[in-house]
Scaffold this motif. Structure first.
Motif, PDB file in Angstrom:
ATOM      1  N   ALA A  12       0.834  -1.206   0.000  1.00  0.00           N
ATOM      2  CA  ALA A  12       0.000   0.000   0.000  1.00  0.00           C
ATOM      3  C   ALA A  12       0.863   1.249   0.000  1.00  0.00           C
ATOM      4  O   ALA A  12       0.576   2.219  -0.705  1.00  0.00           O
ATOM      5  N   PHE A  13       1.949   1.230   0.803  1.00  0.00           N
ATOM      6  CA  PHE A  13       2.879   2.357   0.790  1.00  0.00           C
ATOM      7  C   PHE A  13       3.478   2.533  -0.599  1.00  0.00           C
ATOM      8  O   PHE A  13       3.620   3.655  -1.099  1.00  0.00           O
ATOM      9  N   GLY A  14       3.856   1.409  -1.224  1.00  0.00           N
ATOM     10  CA  GLY A  14       4.448   1.482  -2.552  1.00  0.00           C
ATOM     11  C   GLY A  14       3.499   2.075  -3.574  1.00  0.00           C
ATOM     12  O   GLY A  14       3.881   2.912  -4.388  1.00  0.00           O
ATOM     13  N   LEU A  15       2.237   1.639  -3.539  1.00  0.00           N
ATOM     14  CA  LEU A  15       1.245   2.172  -4.469  1.00  0.00           C
ATOM     15  C   LEU A  15       1.005   3.650  -4.209  1.00  0.00           C
ATOM     16  O   LEU A  15       0.823   4.436  -5.141  1.00  0.00           O
ATOM     17  N   MET A  16       0.995   4.042  -2.923  1.00  0.00           N
ATOM     18  CA  MET A  16       0.833   5.455  -2.590  1.00  0.00           C
ATOM     19  C   MET A  16       2.002   6.261  -3.151  1.00  0.00           C
ATOM     20  O   MET A  16       1.813   7.362  -3.694  1.00  0.00           O
ATOM     21  N   ASN A  17       3.215   5.704  -3.035  1.00  0.00           N
ATOM     22  CA  ASN A  17       4.393   6.377  -3.582  1.00  0.00           C
ATOM     23  C   ASN A  17       4.275   6.556  -5.088  1.00  0.00           C
ATOM     24  O   ASN A  17       4.623   7.605  -5.636  1.00  0.00           O
ATOM     25  N   THR A  21       4.078  10.037  -7.122  1.00  0.00           N
ATOM     26  CA  THR A  21       5.044  10.307  -8.190  1.00  0.00           C
ATOM     27  C   THR A  21       4.325  10.745  -9.463  1.00  0.00           C
ATOM     28  O   THR A  21       4.745  11.698 -10.135  1.00  0.00           O
ATOM     29  N   GLU A  22       3.234  10.045  -9.808  1.00  0.00           N
ATOM     30  CA  GLU A  22       2.448  10.429 -10.985  1.00  0.00           C
ATOM     31  C   GLU A  22       1.870  11.824 -10.808  1.00  0.00           C
ATOM     32  O   GLU A  22       1.892  12.645 -11.745  1.00  0.00           O
ATOM     33  N   SER A  23       1.345  12.107  -9.613  1.00  0.00           N
ATOM     34  CA  SER A  23       0.780  13.426  -9.343  1.00  0.00           C
ATOM     35  C   SER A  23       1.847  14.508  -9.438  1.00  0.00           C
ATOM     36  O   SER A  23       1.591  15.603  -9.959  1.00  0.00           O
ATOM     37  N   ASN A  24       3.062  14.196  -8.964  1.00  0.00           N
ATOM     38  CA  ASN A  24       4.149  15.174  -9.037  1.00  0.00           C
ATOM     39  C   ASN A  24       4.526  15.480 -10.482  1.00  0.00           C
ATOM     40  O   ASN A  24       4.874  16.613 -10.826  1.00  0.00           O
ATOM     41  N   THR A  25       4.470  14.456 -11.333  1.00  0.00           N
ATOM     42  CA  THR A  25       4.765  14.665 -12.749  1.00  0.00           C
ATOM     43  C   THR A  25       3.752  15.629 -13.374  1.00  0.00           C
ATOM     44  O   THR A  25       4.116  16.547 -14.115  1.00  0.00           O
ATOM     45  N   LEU A  26       2.473  15.414 -13.054  1.00  0.00           N
ATOM     46  CA  LEU A  26       1.429  16.306 -13.575  1.00  0.00           C
ATOM     47  C   LEU A  26       1.594  17.716 -13.021  1.00  0.00           C
ATOM     48  O   LEU A  26       1.400  18.698 -13.739  1.00  0.00           O
ATOM     49  N   PHE A 169      11.874   3.269  10.348  1.00  0.00           N
ATOM     50  CA  PHE A 169      10.741   2.966   9.483  1.00  0.00           C
ATOM     51  C   PHE A 169      11.174   2.076   8.319  1.00  0.00           C
ATOM     52  O   PHE A 169      12.330   2.130   7.883  1.00  0.00           O
ATOM     53  N   PRO A 170      10.252   1.260   7.777  1.00  0.00           N
ATOM     54  CA  PRO A 170      10.567   0.487   6.568  1.00  0.00           C
ATOM     55  C   PRO A 170      10.979   1.417   5.437  1.00  0.00           C
ATOM     56  O   PRO A 170      10.502   2.558   5.358  1.00  0.00           O
ATOM     57  N   LEU A 171      11.841   0.949   4.564  1.00  0.00           N
ATOM     58  CA  LEU A 171      12.350   1.774   3.464  1.00  0.00           C
ATOM     59  C   LEU A 171      11.221   2.324   2.608  1.00  0.00           C
ATOM     60  O   LEU A 171      11.242   3.500   2.226  1.00  0.00           O
ATOM     61  N   VAL A 172      10.202   1.505   2.319  1.00  0.00           N
ATOM     62  CA  VAL A 172       9.119   1.968   1.440  1.00  0.00           C
ATOM     63  C   VAL A 172       8.356   3.131   2.078  1.00  0.00           C
ATOM     64  O   VAL A 172       7.905   4.040   1.386  1.00  0.00           O
ATOM     65  N   ALA A 173       8.233   3.125   3.437  1.00  0.00           N
ATOM     66  CA  ALA A 173       7.547   4.233   4.110  1.00  0.00           C
ATOM     67  C   ALA A 173       8.365   5.510   4.009  1.00  0.00           C
ATOM     68  O   ALA A 173       7.825   6.595   3.759  1.00  0.00           O
ATOM     69  N   SER A 174       9.682   5.404   4.175  1.00  0.00           N
ATOM     70  CA  SER A 174      10.543   6.588   4.081  1.00  0.00           C
ATOM     71  C   SER A 174      10.554   7.148   2.662  1.00  0.00           C
ATOM     72  O   SER A 174      10.538   8.364   2.460  1.00  0.00           O
ATOM     73  N   LEU A 175      10.585   6.255   1.661  1.00  0.00           N
ATOM     74  CA  LEU A 175      10.523   6.716   0.259  1.00  0.00           C
ATOM     75  C   LEU A 175       9.234   7.491   0.012  1.00  0.00           C
ATOM     76  O   LEU A 175       9.231   8.528  -0.660  1.00  0.00           O
ATOM     77  N   THR A 176       8.121   6.978   0.548  1.00  0.00           N
ATOM     78  CA  THR A 176       6.831   7.646   0.362  1.00  0.00           C
ATOM     79  C   THR A 176       6.830   9.012   1.032  1.00  0.00           C
ATOM     80  O   THR A 176       6.295   9.988   0.492  1.00  0.00           O
ATOM     81  N   LYS A 177       7.449   9.108   2.220  1.00  0.00           N
ATOM     82  CA  LYS A 177       7.526  10.406   2.897  1.00  0.00           C
ATOM     83  C   LYS A 177       8.332  11.405   2.073  1.00  0.00           C
ATOM     84  O   LYS A 177       7.974  12.580   1.972  1.00  0.00           O
TER      85      LYS A 177
END
Length: 492
Positions: A12-17, A21-26, A169-177
């Motif tokens: 879920a964290f990965g999908l949120m990331n 990322t897609e939103s940031n591109t837009l 924190f797990p790596l995926v959570a930190s990437l999402t932050k």
């Protein structure tokens, strides 16, 4: 201590990331469009808009610099990972903890991170407060969003901001932050640019500076459909109503919120033009704005396009990359035993190791823009991995080699001319010297008994490496076909 999270939460964290990322591109595209619009204002009225453009450039530069820095941090955290989307494997925070909190102490890299946050926050906040067109609350939001003061946790304990947000924190959570911080940067930049442009709208501009834009409901139409779309002005104003609209020789009368609504037969397959003009009354004269655009009419699809990226069959024991799509349909659903969708558009991976049949069918369906469903299926042959070939020092078949070279060489196995780059690991073999008992060997090199037998071999005689056992390095449970032996003629 690292937080324990289920695989579902990690995914879920990965999908949120990915969504962020897609939103940031837009957002980047939108902000770039804002900058282009402000540059246009400068060309029209330099004295009025140049100071605002300089301030926008300053904020944009700060935003780009900080965003690039965050990209660099994320790239360093993902360095060495074969699959950056394998979120379930990112359940530990060792990479970031080692970078920021080595030995429980804030590292130089962590201080650099904090310095970059502070530089962006203070720089943008200061720039915003110096522009009267932007509300001070925007600067207040920047200060609040990128605040790095100590925080209190749920138990009321005061903690360092960096440790509170990232340590353990797990790596995926930190990437999402980190991606969320980038989203905050994009949002801040968008707010400021919007305020700069909104505060300087030039309502007195002439109609001759407007451009007519044809906006179809979709980019291509099927034969037999009606073209549906609208014409809007580049400087959109819902209160505008043209005096007269002519499109393809016919007058159009339906105008809604400043948009001219179009509805006419799309025509035959091919490239079609939308041409005409808008007329506005300006003072005592009529200003004419030309309409010129085009659209494509394509045949209605009735079959799917399914292809194996490397071959016209699928193999057991390996992951077979697939590309699956339907022409004219943006999104499709595909199903088959062992078929799994990947991240890219139309990209799938298929593993048929456990499928006993000789063929497998892939079923594909998708919805056309008009709501109709298109479906199809294709069959693929299933084959086993070809028979491997044994090797000595990378050479196969019947070879010549010095006795000492044989003694130290490794025994291997290869799949010559196979489309997949997969590795085989030899787990054992039998070594036969003329006139000597056959020796069984574990692993991929001669053991003591085999070397002893080799030393007794005569010059010019042949030794045989037979009954070679090997397994796939990526799928140890797959049973390979019998491996071809190697015959070595001793040269000394």
């Amino acid at each position: 201590m690292a937080l324990n999270m289920s695989k579902e939460v990690l995914s879920a964290f990965g999908l949120m990331n990915e969504k962020l990322t897609e939103s940031n591109t837009l957002s980047t595209q939108r902000n770039s469009a804002f900058m282009a619009g402000l540059a246009e204002k400068v060309s029209e009225q330099p004295e009025k808009y140049t100071p605002l453009k300089e301030k926008a450039d300053q904020i944009s530069a700060l935003s780009n610099e900080f965003n690039d820095y965050l990209d660099k941090i994320k790239a360093e955290l993902l360095e060495g990972r074969d699959d950056p989307t394998d979120y379930e494997a990112m359940d530990k925070g060792d990479e970031l903890d080692a970078k920021f909190f080595e030995g429980g102490v804030i590292t130089a890299s962590a201080q650099e991170f904090l310095d970059n946050v502070t530089k962006y926050r203070d720089g943008v906040s200061s720039a915003i407060r110096s522009v009267k067109e932007v509300e001070p609350t925007v600067a207040d939001d920047v200060d609040k969003t990128f605040k790095t003061d100590d925080v209190k946790d749920g138990d009321g304990v005061t903690k360092n901001w960096l440790k509170y947000n990232f340590e353990g924190f797990p790596l995926v959570a930190s990437l999402t932050k980190l991606t969320q911080m980038q989203a905050d940067v994009k949002t801040t930049e968008s707010k400021v640019l919007s305020a700069l442009l909104a505060g300087q709208q030039a309502s007195e501009l002439s109609f001759s500076n407007y451009e007519a834009i044809v906006v179809p409901d979709k980019t291509a139409f099927f034969s037999g459909e009606s073209f549906k779309g609208r014409i809007v002005l580049g400087r959109f104003d819902a209160t505008l109503k043209p005096t007269k609209v002519m499109v393809n020789g016919k007058e159009q009368t339906e105008v809604t919120n400043g948009q001219i609504m179009l509805d006419f037969p799309a025509g035959n397959v091919g490239e079609r033009e939308v041409a005409g003009e808008l007329q506005f009354k300006e003072g005592d004269s009529i200003v004419t704005i030309p309409i010129k655009s085009s659209y494509a009419v394509i045949p209605k699809p009735n079959s799917a396009v399914i292809s194996a990226d490397k071959m016209n069959v699928v193999y057991r024991g390996v992951n077979n990359p697939m590309t699956i799509s339907i022409p004219g349909v943006p999104s499709v659903n595909a199903s088959a035993p062992g078929l799994k969708k990947l991240g890219g558009a139309g990209k799938y991976m298929m593993n048929v190791t456990t499928v006993r049949a000789r063929e497998v069918s892939i079923k594909v369906s998708g919805k056309l823009p008009n709501g109709a469903t298109v479906s199809d299926s294709k069959k693929f042959r299933i084959k086993d991995i070809p028979r491997p070939v044994g090797t000595v020092r990378g050479e196969d078949g019947s070879i010549k080699m010095a006795r000492n070279a044989v003694e130290i060489s490794s025994i291997g196995a290869i799949l010559p001319d196979f489309d997949f780059d997969i590795k085989l690991k030899v787990t054992g073999f039998k070594f036969k010297v003329e006139g000597q008992p056959t020796v069984s060997v574990n692993g991929g090199r001669l053991n003591a008994k085999a070397k002893s037998a080799l030393r007794k071999a005569k010059r010019g005689s042949s030794v045989q490496i037979i009954d070679i056992k090997a397994q796939l390095t990526t799928n140890a449970g797959y049973k390979l076909k019998k491996i071809s032996p190697v015959i070595v003629e001793l040269t000394n």
